[in-house]
Design a protein around this motif. Structure first.
Motif, PDB file in Angstrom:
ATOM      1  N   GLU A 151       0.861  -1.183   0.000  1.00 40.03           N
ATOM      2  CA  GLU A 151       0.000   0.000   0.000  1.00 40.03           C
ATOM      3  C   GLU A 151       0.898   1.233   0.000  1.00 40.03           C
ATOM      4  OE1 GLU A 151      -2.897   0.304   3.098  1.00 40.03           O
ATOM      5  OE2 GLU A 151      -3.623  -1.729   2.772  1.00 40.03           O
ATOM      6  N   PHE A 152       0.644   2.125  -0.929  1.00 38.50           N
ATOM      7  CA  PHE A 152       1.429   3.344  -1.048  1.00 38.50           C
ATOM      8  C   PHE A 152       0.507   4.530  -0.803  1.00 38.50           C
ATOM      9  CE2 PHE A 152       3.499   0.027  -3.360  1.00 38.50           C
ATOM     10  CZ  PHE A 152       4.833   0.182  -3.011  1.00 38.50           C
ATOM     11  N   THR A 153       0.925   5.423   0.052  1.00 37.07           N
ATOM     12  CA  THR A 153       0.117   6.573   0.433  1.00 37.07           C
ATOM     13  C   THR A 153       0.483   7.777  -0.419  1.00 37.07           C
ATOM     14  OG1 THR A 153      -0.016   5.738   2.698  1.00 37.07           O
ATOM     15  CG2 THR A 153      -0.528   8.061   2.366  1.00 37.07           C
ATOM     16  N   ILE A 154      -0.534   8.465  -0.891  1.00 36.38           N
ATOM     17  CA  ILE A 154      -0.349   9.715  -1.625  1.00 36.38           C
ATOM     18  C   ILE A 154      -0.690  10.851  -0.665  1.00 36.38           C
ATOM     19  CG2 ILE A 154      -1.050  11.109  -3.593  1.00 36.38           C
ATOM     20  CD1 ILE A 154      -2.213   8.463  -4.782  1.00 36.38           C
ATOM     21  N   VAL A 155       0.216  11.784  -0.510  1.00 31.48           N
ATOM     22  CA  VAL A 155      -0.067  12.965   0.309  1.00 31.48           C
ATOM     23  C   VAL A 155       0.122  14.211  -0.554  1.00 31.48           C
ATOM     24  CG1 VAL A 155       0.557  11.883   2.499  1.00 31.48           C
ATOM     25  CG2 VAL A 155       2.289  13.107   1.216  1.00 31.48           C
ATOM     26  N   CYS A 156      -0.595  15.245  -0.189  1.00 32.72           N
ATOM     27  CA  CYS A 156      -0.442  16.537  -0.853  1.00 32.72           C
ATOM     28  C   CYS A 156       0.675  17.274  -0.136  1.00 32.72           C
ATOM     29  CB  CYS A 156      -1.745  17.334  -0.791  1.00 32.72           C
ATOM     30  SG  CYS A 156      -1.603  18.964  -1.547  1.00 32.72           S
ATOM     31  N   ASN A 157       1.719  17.644  -0.871  1.00 35.75           N
ATOM     32  CA  ASN A 157       2.837  18.343  -0.248  1.00 35.75           C
ATOM     33  C   ASN A 157       2.885  19.818  -0.648  1.00 35.75           C
ATOM     34  OD1 ASN A 157       3.764  18.137  -2.861  1.00 35.75           O
ATOM     35  ND2 ASN A 157       5.481  16.805  -2.378  1.00 35.75           N
ATOM     36  N   GLU A 158       1.763  20.337  -1.122  1.00 42.01           N
ATOM     37  CA  GLU A 158       1.631  21.752  -1.451  1.00 42.01           C
ATOM     38  C   GLU A 158       0.445  22.268  -0.641  1.00 42.01           C
ATOM     39  OE1 GLU A 158       2.664  25.223  -3.297  1.00 42.01           O
ATOM     40  OE2 GLU A 158       3.665  23.331  -3.760  1.00 42.01           O
ATOM     41  N   PHE A 159       0.686  23.197   0.278  1.00 40.29           N
ATOM     42  CA  PHE A 159      -0.389  23.653   1.162  1.00 40.29           C
ATOM     43  C   PHE A 159      -1.582  24.138   0.349  1.00 40.29           C
ATOM     44  CE2 PHE A 159      -2.592  26.802   3.794  1.00 40.29           C
ATOM     45  CZ  PHE A 159      -2.958  25.960   4.834  1.00 40.29           C
ATOM     46  N   CYS A 160      -2.751  23.539   0.612  1.00 37.90           N
ATOM     47  CA  CYS A 160      -3.939  23.821  -0.193  1.00 37.90           C
ATOM     48  C   CYS A 160      -5.138  24.254   0.643  1.00 37.90           C
ATOM     49  CB  CYS A 160      -4.291  22.599  -1.034  1.00 37.90           C
ATOM     50  SG  CYS A 160      -4.578  21.089  -0.094  1.00 37.90           S
ATOM     51  N   GLY A 161      -4.906  24.658   1.868  1.00 34.37           N
ATOM     52  CA  GLY A 161      -6.002  25.163   2.678  1.00 34.37           C
ATOM     53  C   GLY A 161      -6.169  24.396   3.978  1.00 34.37           C
ATOM     54  N   ILE A 162      -7.288  24.661   4.631  1.00 28.68           N
ATOM     55  CA  ILE A 162      -7.517  24.178   5.995  1.00 28.68           C
ATOM     56  C   ILE A 162      -7.592  22.651   6.099  1.00 28.68           C
ATOM     57  CG2 ILE A 162     -10.018  24.293   5.977  1.00 28.68           C
ATOM     58  CD1 ILE A 162      -9.652  25.718   8.788  1.00 28.68           C
ATOM     59  N   GLY A 163      -7.991  21.958   5.047  1.00 28.26           N
ATOM     60  CA  GLY A 163      -8.074  20.497   5.082  1.00 28.26           C
ATOM     61  C   GLY A 163      -6.867  19.800   4.486  1.00 28.26           C
ATOM     62  N   HIS A 164      -5.797  20.541   4.253  1.00 29.64           N
ATOM     63  CA  HIS A 164      -4.589  20.016   3.608  1.00 29.64           C
ATOM     64  C   HIS A 164      -4.053  18.754   4.291  1.00 29.64           C
ATOM     65  CE1 HIS A 164      -0.560  19.920   1.915  1.00 29.64           C
ATOM     66  NE2 HIS A 164      -0.061  20.043   3.118  1.00 29.64           N
ATOM     67  N   ASP A 165      -4.062  18.744   5.613  1.00 29.57           N
ATOM     68  CA  ASP A 165      -3.495  17.606   6.356  1.00 29.57           C
ATOM     69  C   ASP A 165      -4.302  16.326   6.186  1.00 29.57           C
ATOM     70  OD1 ASP A 165      -5.523  18.983   7.850  1.00 29.57           O
ATOM     71  OD2 ASP A 165      -4.976  17.781   9.590  1.00 29.57           O
ATOM     72  N   LYS A 166      -5.523  16.424   5.696  1.00 25.68           N
ATOM     73  CA  LYS A 166      -6.365  15.245   5.503  1.00 25.68           C
ATOM     74  C   LYS A 166      -6.379  14.765   4.046  1.00 25.68           C
ATOM     75  CE  LYS A 166      -9.286  16.713   9.301  1.00 25.68           C
ATOM     76  NZ  LYS A 166      -8.281  17.633   9.781  1.00 25.68           N
ATOM     77  N   MET A 167      -5.597  15.419   3.184  1.00 26.80           N
ATOM     78  CA  MET A 167      -5.599  15.078   1.760  1.00 26.80           C
ATOM     79  C   MET A 167      -4.673  13.886   1.509  1.00 26.80           C
ATOM     80  SD  MET A 167      -5.198  17.583  -1.452  1.00 26.80           S
ATOM     81  CE  MET A 167      -5.242  16.964  -3.097  1.00 26.80           C
ATOM     82  N   ILE A 168      -5.237  12.695   1.673  1.00 26.48           N
ATOM     83  CA  ILE A 168      -4.479  11.456   1.563  1.00 26.48           C
ATOM     84  C   ILE A 168      -5.182  10.538   0.569  1.00 26.48           C
ATOM     85  CG2 ILE A 168      -3.726   9.397   2.810  1.00 26.48           C
ATOM     86  CD1 ILE A 168      -3.498  11.169   5.302  1.00 26.48           C
TER      87      ILE A 168
END
Length: 174
Positions: A151-168
């Motif tokens: 299983e490989f996790t994709i994370v957003c590494n460009e700050f995109c707003g208040i829900g950025h930390d949940k963008m998986i």
């Protein structure tokens, strides 16, 4: 306001350990100047992908068609889609999710289409060191061949707003 003239002799040329550190810094700059083109052409560090102009609504339409044609499961309410080996896979970034999750086969080659539907996002595939900017209006196509299962996790590494930390997101490789 008056300006003061610096005293004579305020500047001292480097000496002793300062000369050593300046020399080491210059040598390191030269090494890095040679290594950057090497990493680009021989290190397989940069995308050899393609990029096309696309309207976000058109990319979402392609992604929806992709999801409808190959859904094989569900991960946290997000469909898991398995493209045919050698086929096209679509992954859309939007506040604050990756859509859909992908199921790929080890050793098979796929064309992965990445685009953002709203604003800039970053695609970082963990635990691999794979990073890309995902921009609205561009369909960035990567040719990928998974070499290991898991299983490989994709994370957003460009700050995109208040829900950025949940963008998986997820890519499952069997």
């Amino acid at each position: 306001m008056s300006l003061t003239v610096p005293e004579k002799g305020w500047y001292k040329a480097p000496e002793g350990a300062e000369k050593l550190w300046i020399g080491l810094a210059l040598v390191w700059c030269m090494v890095m100047s040679v290594m950057m083109p090497y990493w680009h052409f021989r290190g397989k560090q940069n995308s050899r992908g393609e990029a096309y102009s696309v309207e976000p609504a058109a990319f979402m339409e392609r992604t929806t068609t992709f999801v409808e044609s190959g859904t094989v499961g569900d991960w946290n309410g997000i469909p898991i889609v398995e493209p045919p080996p050698g086929g096209e896979a679509y992954l859309a970034a939007r506040m604050w999710s990756w859509y859909p999750a992908l199921k790929l086969r080890k050793g098979e080659t796929y064309r992965l289409h990445l685009s953002a539907l709203d604003l800039n996002h970053g695609f970082s595939l963990q635990p691999l060191n794979m990073n890309f900017q995902v921009l609205p209006g561009y369909d960035h196509v990567l040719t990928i061949t998974p070499t290991s299962t898991g299983e490989f996790t994709i994370v957003c590494n460009e700050f995109c707003g208040i829900g950025h930390d949940k963008m998986i997101g997820k890519i499952f490789v069997e």
